[in-house]
Every structure is written in C-alpha cells, then in structure tokens.
Design a protein around this motif. Structure first.
Motif, mmCIF file in Angstrom:
data_model
loop_
_atom_site.group_PDB
_atom_site.id
_atom_site.type_symbol
_atom_site.label_atom_id
_atom_site.label_comp_id
_atom_site.label_asym_id
_atom_site.label_seq_id
_atom_site.Cartn_x
_atom_site.Cartn_y
_atom_site.Cartn_z
ATOM 1 N N GLU A 1 -18.346 8.591 4.039
ATOM 2 C CA GLU A 1 -19.430 7.848 4.687
ATOM 3 C C GLU A 1 -19.756 6.540 3.959
ATOM 4 O O GLU A 1 -20.372 5.650 4.534
ATOM 5 C CB GLU A 1 -20.685 8.716 4.795
ATOM 6 N N SER A 2 -19.343 6.452 2.698
ATOM 7 C CA SER A 2 -19.636 5.230 1.955
ATOM 8 C C SER A 2 -18.686 4.092 2.313
ATOM 9 O O SER A 2 -18.891 2.951 1.926
ATOM 10 C CB SER A 2 -19.564 5.504 0.444
ATOM 11 N N ILE A 3 -17.628 4.414 3.044
ATOM 12 C CA ILE A 3 -16.660 3.372 3.405
ATOM 13 C C ILE A 3 -17.202 2.561 4.589
ATOM 14 O O ILE A 3 -17.699 3.121 5.560
ATOM 15 C CB ILE A 3 -15.288 3.993 3.765
ATOM 16 N N ASP A 4 -17.067 1.267 4.467
ATOM 17 C CA ASP A 4 -17.593 0.347 5.466
ATOM 18 C C ASP A 4 -17.043 0.660 6.860
ATOM 19 O O ASP A 4 -15.867 0.933 7.032
ATOM 20 C CB ASP A 4 -17.212 -1.084 5.059
ATOM 21 N N LYS A 5 -17.924 0.587 7.845
ATOM 22 C CA LYS A 5 -17.560 0.883 9.240
ATOM 23 C C LYS A 5 -16.416 -0.034 9.696
ATOM 24 O O LYS A 5 -15.579 0.359 10.514
ATOM 25 C CB LYS A 5 -18.793 0.653 10.108
ATOM 26 N N GLY A 6 -16.378 -1.234 9.167
ATOM 27 C CA GLY A 6 -15.337 -2.185 9.540
ATOM 28 C C GLY A 6 -13.935 -1.693 9.214
ATOM 29 O O GLY A 6 -12.970 -2.076 9.873
ATOM 30 N N GLN A 7 -13.816 -0.827 8.205
ATOM 31 C CA GLN A 7 -12.504 -0.285 7.858
ATOM 32 C C GLN A 7 -11.997 0.658 8.947
ATOM 33 O O GLN A 7 -10.820 0.640 9.293
ATOM 34 C CB GLN A 7 -12.579 0.452 6.511
ATOM 35 N N PHE A 8 -12.900 1.464 9.484
ATOM 36 C CA PHE A 8 -12.532 2.353 10.600
ATOM 37 C C PHE A 8 -12.121 1.499 11.799
ATOM 38 O O PHE A 8 -11.122 1.766 12.459
ATOM 39 C CB PHE A 8 -13.714 3.242 11.004
ATOM 40 N N ILE B 1 -8.987 5.250 5.145
ATOM 41 C CA ILE B 1 -10.276 5.712 4.634
ATOM 42 C C ILE B 1 -10.113 6.567 3.379
ATOM 43 O O ILE B 1 -10.755 6.323 2.353
ATOM 44 C CB ILE B 1 -11.048 6.487 5.724
ATOM 45 N N TRP B 2 -9.235 7.571 3.475
ATOM 46 C CA TRP B 2 -9.126 8.529 2.380
ATOM 47 C C TRP B 2 -8.770 7.886 1.035
ATOM 48 O O TRP B 2 -9.428 8.186 0.021
ATOM 49 C CB TRP B 2 -8.132 9.642 2.748
ATOM 50 N N PRO B 3 -7.761 7.007 0.964
ATOM 51 C CA PRO B 3 -7.442 6.418 -0.347
ATOM 52 C C PRO B 3 -8.633 5.681 -0.969
ATOM 53 O O PRO B 3 -8.831 5.731 -2.180
ATOM 54 C CB PRO B 3 -6.305 5.434 -0.039
ATOM 55 N N GLN B 4 -9.407 5.016 -0.130
ATOM 56 C CA GLN B 4 -10.571 4.297 -0.661
ATOM 57 C C GLN B 4 -11.686 5.258 -1.040
ATOM 58 O O GLN B 4 -12.343 5.099 -2.068
ATOM 59 C CB GLN B 4 -11.108 3.314 0.385
ATOM 60 N N ALA B 5 -11.900 6.254 -0.177
ATOM 61 C CA ALA B 5 -12.981 7.209 -0.427
ATOM 62 C C ALA B 5 -12.671 8.046 -1.667
ATOM 63 O O ALA B 5 -13.552 8.332 -2.471
ATOM 64 C CB ALA B 5 -13.187 8.104 0.792
ATOM 65 N N PHE B 6 -11.387 8.409 -1.831
ATOM 66 C CA PHE B 6 -11.030 9.284 -2.943
ATOM 67 C C PHE B 6 -11.382 8.643 -4.292
ATOM 68 O O PHE B 6 -11.863 9.311 -5.188
ATOM 69 C CB PHE B 6 -9.545 9.641 -2.893
ATOM 70 N N ARG B 7 -11.144 7.354 -4.411
ATOM 71 C CA ARG B 7 -11.510 6.673 -5.660
ATOM 72 C C ARG B 7 -12.986 6.842 -5.971
ATOM 73 O O ARG B 7 -13.380 7.054 -7.109
ATOM 74 C CB ARG B 7 -11.227 5.181 -5.553
ATOM 75 N N ARG B 8 -13.780 6.741 -4.918
ATOM 76 C CA ARG B 8 -15.224 6.865 -5.137
ATOM 77 C C ARG B 8 -15.627 8.310 -5.415
ATOM 78 O O ARG B 8 -16.713 8.569 -5.911
ATOM 79 C CB ARG B 8 -15.983 6.364 -3.910
ATOM 80 N N MET B 9 -14.753 9.256 -5.037
ATOM 81 C CA MET B 9 -15.087 10.662 -5.255
ATOM 82 C C MET B 9 -14.795 11.099 -6.687
ATOM 83 O O MET B 9 -15.263 12.148 -7.119
ATOM 84 C CB MET B 9 -14.253 11.549 -4.320
ATOM 85 N N ILE B 10 -13.977 10.328 -7.409
ATOM 86 C CA ILE B 10 -13.521 10.801 -8.715
ATOM 87 C C ILE B 10 -14.662 11.117 -9.687
ATOM 88 O O ILE B 10 -14.674 12.204 -10.265
ATOM 89 C CB ILE B 10 -12.492 9.823 -9.324
#
Lengths: 223, 241
Positions: free
Chosen positions: A119-126, A144-153
């Motif tokens: 949910e933290s990934i910008d809507k524009g990416q979707f 989405i996942w590659p970007q989100a995963f970094r933030r999940m670490i």
C-alpha cells in the motif's frame, strides 16, 4: 581453566551450562528460521489477500490475521500441540508443532507488513503497469513487489527477532530450546543466576548481530 | 480512430463527465484544455480504461473498449499513456523500463526488445542514459524515457496527461520537441496540456472542457483568437496573463 574457576566460582556453572544451551540454541534457531520462512509465504498470501478485490479472499485473510493477533502465542502453541491433535486424532511432534506455531503466528504479522509495504507504493506505479498492458498479477510481480519488498525488510527483520524470542514460550510444551535447557540446568544444579544469565546472553548473541546485519542491509538497499 | 459517444463518469455521486461525444481521426493531434477539476484528465484516462466508464461508449480502431467482455490489458497495450509524474519504475533502468512491456506483454525476445528500446532512446537523444536508473535522470529525461516506454508497445494512439506540468520550465522544451517529432511522424495523439503554444503549433484541434462538458472546440488559432463562449474567454484570460 580449573584454576580460574577456583578463583571465580560463579564461572563454573556459566561454563558448564554452555553445552546444554548450545543444544537448545540449535532448536531455537531451527524453529525460528523454518517458522519465519514458512510464515513469510503465508504472510505474503494473506497480506495480498488483505488488499484483494475478492470479498471472500479478503474475509479469510482478515479473519486469520485478527484471530492470530488477538490471541497469545502461548495459547496458540497449546492449541496446536494439545488441542488440535486431540480433535483430529493425529500425532504431532513438538518441533513440528513449534514450527507451525511460529509460521502461523509470524504469518499474521507479516501479512500486515506485506499489506503496508504494497500500500505504500505510489498509485502511479500500478497505473503505469496497467498502461503498458500488464495484467494485475504481472504488475504486482514485476513492478510493485520488488519495490514493496525493499520497504518490508526492516519490519521483517524486526518480526524475525520477535519470533526468535517467542520460541522461548515453547518451553511450556517441553521443546528443548534455550529456555527449557536453561531451566533444566537450574533444576539439576540448584544454581539460578548463572544459567539464566547465560540464556539471556545466548539470545543477545543472535539478536544483536541480526540487528547489525539488518541495518547494513537497509543502508545498502537504501530503504 | 477514436470515437467517444455520450461518455458519463461518476465518482460516487459526483458526475465528472456529463455526456461527452467526440471523434479523433487517424494522425490527428488533439489538445484538451480546461481548468483543473474540469474532467479533462478523467476524460483522457477513460480512453485506456484507467477509469471505468459509468455510461457511454468509446471505440478505438473499430473496437469498442467499453464493451463488457473486453480484454482490458490488451486494449491498454494498444494505447500509449504518458503521465504527469512520469511513473517510471524506479527499480529498473531506463532501458528495462522500456522493454518490460514488449517482453511481458508482447513476448518479444529480449535481444529484439533491447534493440528496439535503444532505437527509441536514440530518437529522444538518451542512448547514453540507457543503463541509468530513473533516480539519476532529470525530469525532462524521465519523461522522455516514459514516452519511449509507451512507444515501445507500438500503440495506435498516444495519450498524454499534462506531460510537462511537473517539469522545471527549462526542461519543458525537450519533452515538447519529442512530442512534436512524434506528431510529425503521424502518431495519433490526445494531449491534456496547459502549453498553449504547443497546442497552437502542433495541435490540429483544441477541445475546451469545463464542468464535465465540451464547451468549445476547433482549430487552435481560431479558438484562441476568437473564443465564443464566456467560459473559454475567462479561462484564456486567466492563463494567458
């Protein structure tokens, strides 16, 4: 060695407890690593389920997350080890039960980490993914996942440490992890300070390096 | 090329588009202008189904995209979209951004996709930036890469949603030049923009949208010099100050 122990008698139990604690550490680590790894898979699905458009998938994920987050892990392990086998008439060994408990428990918290990350990934990416004709799943997987995963670490690392400490509760079903081994030693030796002090040190020996590794990883991934 | 018939769009109870009909011909460059909140971006986004249409139909190249059983990703792959905020994928290099669609949607072999990607980058003067991440590109460079990304799918139409609004003034020109070249090459384009000079120079037609309706449309020079409606007069007065 003996001379040293003679001068500093408290060292005696501290040294003697080490082989027992190493044995316990082995199980603590096995349960934690396996449990969190399986929990991550569960959490990834449940987390994506929490943002699914399908009402059924959303409902199942939400009920799972709420039940697990709303009950103590001690109750969960008692349920998995005693109540469930009784109900279903099956035989579950302690280690398996412990791995399942950590997996299911961590899975619920990881689900929230995954949801937050996505949910933290910008809507524009979707939208950008949509606009080049990717399917929803392709957009999720490649963008989405590659970007989100970094933030999940960082929160995932945190969850790993929490789960590691949670395994201590499994001494309640006599899993031979760190706390159980320390306890067993105190019972046999009638010494309390030294074994429990060492149990604490053993946990720190894993958690502090974990924190340092995580912080380095965060810096390198620039999260 | 594009036919829009009585398009309505609601956000909840709020009717943003109140019955828009229009036609865009092949190789035509249509500029959409209008005050913010007029529905012009929503109108554009309906054309590749980033917004679902409440009522009315849109047909692109003979295919009704608003029909119930359409393959939405397939339609989007045929309509290029350029966003105000670029929306490049930050974890991919410029070239990787461009070839993702061809690789995953068109199943193009990697070598072919890369060759094509490099050709596109050459067109916009960014061959040397191919292996850089968006984070180290300027706004104008990002937008040019984003245009390449859309072009890599060989779209029938290109949609631009205020492509220069997020750029520093000195970077606007490089993006507009790329768009001008595109128009010269005969691309069908629909551009939501505030760049009146671009509309005048490149646009075949200007549509003025306000309050969810097309208020006025026509040849750019005529429209700007001789606006008929009071609303367009006011709007032009405000932006041309």
């Amino acid at each position: 060695m003996d001379a040293l122990v003679e001068k500093l008698p408290f060292l005696y139990h501290m040294i003697k407890v080490i082989p027992y604690l190493l044995e316990g550490m082995k199980y603590t680590l096995i349960i934690t690593f396996l449990g969190v790894a399986i929990g991550f898979v569960i959490g990834a699905f449940a987390g994506l389920g929490r943002i699914s458009n399908s009402k059924i998938i959303y409902a199942i994920s939400t009920v799972y997350v709420e039940i697990i987050r709303g009950t103590p892990i001690l109750v969960q392990i008692l349920f998995i080890y005693f109540a469930l086998p009784d109900l279903l008439d099956l035989n579950l060994d302690k280690i398996t039960a412990s791995v399942i408990a950590i997996a299911i428990n961590a899975g619920a918290y990881i689900a929230e980490i995954v949801r937050g990350g996505v949910e933290s990934i910008d809507k524009g990416q979707f939208e950008a993914g949509d606009s080049i004709g990717l399917t929803k799943n392709q957009t999720m997987w490649h963008i989405i996942w590659p970007q989100a995963f970094r933030r999940m670490i960082p929160p995932l690392g945190n969850q790993f440490i929490i789960s590691l400490k949670d395994t201590s509760l499994f001494s309640a079903i006599a899993v031979v992890e760190l706390v159980y081994q320390g306890k067993a030693y105190t019972a046999a030796s009638a010494s309390y300070f030294e074994p429990y002090f060492m149990v604490g040190l053993f946990y720190l020996a894993i958690t502090i390096p974990s924190s340092i590794i995580l912080r380095r990883l965060e810096k390198r991934l620039d999260v | 090329m594009i036919e829009i018939n009585n398009l309505h769009k609601y956000f909840g109870d709020n009717e943003v588009l109140k019955g828009i009909s229009n036609k865009v011909n092949e190789k035509e460059v249509v500029c959409i202008i209008g005050p913010s909140g007029s529905g012009k971006s929503t109108f554009l986004r309906c054309m590749n189904l980033l917004e679902d249409v409440t009522d009315g139909t849109i047909t692109i190249d003979g295919q009704e995209i608003t029909a119930k059983k359409t393959n939405v990703p397939k339609i989007r792959s045929q309509v290029g979209m350029v966003f105000q905020h670029f929306n490049l994928f930050p974890h991919k290099t410029a070239l990787q951004n461009i070839i993702l669609g061809p690789l995953k949607v068109k199943k193009m072999p990697k070598e072919e996709a890369e060759k094509k990607g490099m050709e596109l980058l050459e067109k916009v003067g960014l061959v040397d930036k191919a292996h850089m991440y968006p984070g180290s590109l300027s706004g104008g460079q990002k937008q040019r890469v984003a245009i390449c990304r859309a072009l890599a799918m060989d779209p029938k139409v290109m949609l631009f949603d205020e492509p220069t609004s997020a750029l520093d003034p000195e970077l606007v020109g490089e993006v507009l030049n790329v768009m001008k070249d595109l128009a010269k090459d005969g691309m069908t384009m629909v551009v939501v923009t505030h760049e009146m000079n671009f509309a005048r120079e490149v646009g075949d037609r200007v549509i003025f949208i306000d309050g969810g309706y097309i208020v006025e449309e026509g040849d750019p020079n005529e429209l700007f010099q001789n606006p008929q409606s009071e609303r367009l007069q006011t709007f032009l007065g405000e932006i041309l100050v």
